[in-house]
Design an enzyme around this catalytic site. Structure first.
Site, mmCIF file in Angstrom:
data_model
loop_
_atom_site.group_PDB
_atom_site.id
_atom_site.type_symbol
_atom_site.label_atom_id
_atom_site.label_comp_id
_atom_site.label_asym_id
_atom_site.label_seq_id
_atom_site.Cartn_x
_atom_site.Cartn_y
_atom_site.Cartn_z
ATOM 1 C CD GLN A 51 7.881 -0.218 3.630
ATOM 2 O OE1 GLN A 51 9.334 -0.344 4.172
ATOM 3 N NE2 GLN A 51 7.631 -1.580 3.180
ATOM 4 C CB ILE B 55 0.149 1.900 -0.251
ATOM 5 C CG1 ILE B 55 0.375 1.176 -1.483
ATOM 6 C CG2 ILE B 55 -1.454 2.439 -0.286
ATOM 7 C CD1 ILE B 55 -0.618 -0.185 -1.932
ATOM 8 C CG ASP C 235 2.337 -5.358 16.124
ATOM 9 O OD1 ASP C 235 1.324 -5.685 15.061
ATOM 10 O OD2 ASP C 235 2.984 -6.230 16.452
ATOM 11 C CG ASN D 150 -1.626 1.221 4.170
ATOM 12 O OD1 ASN D 150 -2.110 1.077 2.834
ATOM 13 N ND2 ASN D 150 -0.639 1.081 4.488
ATOM 14 C CB SER E 119 -5.946 -6.498 -2.885
ATOM 15 O OG SER E 119 -4.942 -7.200 -3.729
ATOM 16 C CE1 TYR F 267 -1.498 -9.265 0.991
ATOM 17 C CE2 TYR F 267 -2.520 -9.604 -1.444
ATOM 18 C CZ TYR F 267 -2.016 -8.536 -0.414
ATOM 19 O OH TYR F 267 -2.047 -7.243 -0.445
ATOM 20 C CB THR G 206 5.081 -0.687 -2.375
ATOM 21 O OG1 THR G 206 4.546 -2.119 -2.372
ATOM 22 C CG2 THR G 206 3.951 0.323 -2.664
#
Ligand code: NAD
Length: 257
Positions: free
Chosen positions: A13, A15, A60, A87, A140, A153, A188
């Site tokens: 799903q 990006i 995973d 990703n 990011s 994060y 997303t």
């Protein structure tokens, strides 16, 4: 080695799906990996129905053996590997001081360790083949500035830049380039989750937190997975042969570095 092969993690799903579709359009054979085989298989089937060449595999990324097994599976089935896109990632919204150990661990295990394992497995395969290779990692805007409620994060996305630079230096002699893409606010399922969790903390309705973040984008719209995929398409191509160790912004004008 005629047709190039790219492996994209977290490709079921968002990006990752966008990158897989773009690289398939670019002529790559694509291997889509994800935690849920049915999801990545569905995207792979759709790529194949549209004239591309795709396979799906269950991996995973937080489990080192699975990451190495995934690379081996792709090399066995498609003959070789040329591009590896790290990703897969997760987000968690919480005040830094309230972030519990389970979430800290899973953020580190998936976003940071998963990327390290990906770099290790891809580099090993490229060296075994004796061919150049490209490793492309997901950082990011949060890898350039720590965002409130996204502290851990953000730390994982800063880590991606460090890993990208170190790996680029170490692997250059093997003609392996390592770069990162730094998206902004991409529409997303990850942002659906962030918006919902921020809304709960700030007691604002669904959509409100996202709206505030979108208001800060110079180009005036939210980012689509295809915006990120266009950059990755370039980084995966021969046109990027002389670029390594970089973390490139693709955010519509949020952060200027
Ligand atoms: P998403 O949540 O929509 O998709 C992420 C995918 O990764 C999912 O399919 C999920 O199943 C998979 N995944 C999660 N943990 C995994 C694991 N352990 N092993 C394998 N797969 C796993 O997220 P997205 O928005 O598409 O984000 C993709 C990447 O881009 C992430 O690394 C994210 O941090 C980064 N990113 C996203 C944004 C954004 O605004 N959405 C911005 C900057 C960076």
């Amino acid at each position: 080695m005629t047709e190039k092969v790219a492996l994209i993690t977290g490709a079921g799903q968002g990006i990752g799906e966008g990158i897989a579709r773009q690289l398939a359009n670019d002529g790559f054979q694509v291997a889509l990996s994800g935690r849920h085989l049915d999801k990545v298989q569905k995207v792979a089937d759709s790529i194949n129905e549209n004239g591309g060449k795709a396979i799906a595999l269950k991996t995973d990324v937080s489990v080192r053996d699975e990451v190495f097994a995934g690379v081996k599976e792709v090399a066995d089935k498609l003959g070789h590997l040329d591009v590896y896109v790290n990703n897969a990632g997760i987000a968690h919204v919480a005040q830094l001081c309230n972030t519990d150990q389970a979430h800290i661990d899973s953020l580190m295990d998936i976003n940071v360790k998963g990327t390290i394992y990906g770099i290790q497995a891809a580099a090993e395969q490229f060296k075994k083949q004796g061919t150049p290779g490209k490793i492309i990692n997901a950082s990011s805007i949060a890898g350039h500035e720590g965002f409130e409620l996204l502290g851990v994060y953000s730390a994982t996305k800063f880590a991606i830049r460090g890993l990208t630079q170190a790996a680029a230096k170490e692997l250059a002699k093997d003609k392996i380039t390592v770069n990162a893409y730094c998206p902004g606010i991409v529409l997303t399922p990850m942002w659906d989750q962030i918006d919902e969790e921020m809304g709960q903390i700030h007691n604002v309705p669904k959509g409100e937190s996202l709206k505030q973040y979108l208001a800060g984008i110079a180009l005036g719209r939210g980012e689509e997975p295809s915006d990120v995929a266009n950059l990755v398409s370039f980084l995966a191509s021969d046109k990027a042969d002389y670029i390594t160790g970089q973390a490139i912004m693709v955010d519509g004008g949020i952060k200027y570095v």
